[in-house]
Design a protein around this motif. Structure first.
Motif, PDB file in Angstrom:
ATOM      1  N   ASP A  80       0.789  -1.241   0.000  1.00 18.14           N
ATOM      2  CA  ASP A  80       0.000   0.000   0.000  1.00 18.14           C
ATOM      3  C   ASP A  80       0.819   1.289   0.000  1.00 18.14           C
ATOM      4  O   ASP A  80       0.273   2.358   0.281  1.00 18.14           O
ATOM      5  N   ASP A  81       2.093   1.200  -0.265  1.00 21.20           N
ATOM      6  CA  ASP A  81       2.924   2.402  -0.377  1.00 21.20           C
ATOM      7  C   ASP A  81       2.879   3.262   0.880  1.00 21.20           C
ATOM      8  O   ASP A  81       2.843   4.497   0.822  1.00 21.20           O
ATOM      9  N   THR A  82       2.879   2.613   2.030  1.00 19.55           N
ATOM     10  CA  THR A  82       2.834   3.358   3.299  1.00 19.55           C
ATOM     11  C   THR A  82       4.231   3.535   3.890  1.00 19.55           C
ATOM     12  O   THR A  82       4.387   4.258   4.879  1.00 19.55           O
ATOM     13  N   GLU A  83       5.238   2.899   3.308  1.00 20.18           N
ATOM     14  CA  GLU A  83       6.587   2.980   3.882  1.00 20.18           C
ATOM     15  C   GLU A  83       7.097   4.419   3.797  1.00 20.18           C
ATOM     16  O   GLU A  83       6.991   5.049   2.740  1.00 20.18           O
ATOM     17  N   ASN A  84       7.674   4.892   4.888  1.00 20.91           N
ATOM     18  CA  ASN A  84       8.062   6.305   4.914  1.00 20.91           C
ATOM     19  C   ASN A  84       9.375   6.571   5.638  1.00 20.91           C
ATOM     20  O   ASN A  84       9.649   7.707   6.020  1.00 20.91           O
TER      21      ASN A  84
END
Lengths: 171, 171
Positions: A80-84
């Motif tokens: 979900d492209d939540t890596e930050n």
């Protein structure tokens, strides 16, 4: 003797993403050594209308994953492209590598002429045969995003050389 | 059915360099439109210890040319890296494309297990089998330098999108 579709894709992607993971390791070490906030790297863009570093990592991972999923007609895990953070981005790369490692050669070989339809841009699609899709779309795309990630790090002074990109952890 | 060593190399390189030529065409147009000196682009570096734009073009061309020369045991023309304008760099790309077009599939196919020894760094060499050399060295290297050229242009505001890199003149 000839190259197989599997040998031209899965190990090449694994190598590129393993080396990308290594670039992030060096970025983390550099931030610690020079004492800056690594979040600056995570959101850095080479131009205001280019995607930030983290998106380069997302797309490199997904371009590799989706290529094999489409060639093999496989269900790939959705991320979900939540890596930050750099650590989280390394986790994303590792999850992708773990899935790539599960793809059997038998799912990919023989799919050279399979019709692959994939999204392009915001609303379009494109259809290519499997072999063309790998060679003129997926491979250039994965290398594009790994190299752009490299360029962002180099531009910010992370001490990398091309060996880190080509050879990776053994460099 | 399988990929051949030729089909995995020569057309992929030709595609990448054709698209690189197109990126330079767009850079020339942008310099004319915005009224700046395109020589700024020719010598631009993303970091003080990275190679300038023109060297990215030189190496992209040579990595493709030398890959096929080494795989096929062919004599490739030597270019002296004297190009110093966008137009001259386009000429270098075209000369490389012209030579790539002369390489017959018969010279490349069957060379998968040929031992390739090539220079690495300032004094070293490395030896790989032909197929590995293509997949884990030459292809990533060509895409690295084409993408770095793209990144330099984008960083300087040349209006490019990833379609220009992937699709090229038809974008």
């Amino acid at each position: 003797m000839s190259i197989t579709l599997f040998s031209a894709s899965q190990p090449v992607f694994r190598n590129a993403l393993t080396n990308l993971h290594h670039l992030l390791e060096k970025a983390r070490a550099d931030a610690a050594t020079r004492g800056y906030d690594p979040q600056m790297l995570v959101s850095y863009r080479l131009a205001p209308d280019m995607l930030p570093f983290k998106s380069q990592v997302f797309i490199a991972c997904d371009a590799a994953k989706l290529c094999l999923a489409r060639l093999g007609g496989l269900d790939a895990p959705k991320f979900d492209d939540t890596e930050n953070t750099l650590e989280e981005l390394q986790g994303r790369i590792q999850k992708t590598l773990d899935w790539l490692a599960t793809v059997p050669a038998s799912a990919i070989d023989g799919q050279e002429a399979r019709e692959i339809t994939f999204p392009v841009g915001k609303a379009g699609t494109r259809t290519m045969l499997g072999e063309d899709y790998l060679k003129s779309w997926a491979l250039p795309n994965v290398f594009f995003h790994v190299t752009t990630a490299y360029a962002i790090l180099r531009h910010n002074g992370v001490p990398l050389g091309k060996r880190d990109y080509l050879v990776g952890p053994a460099a």
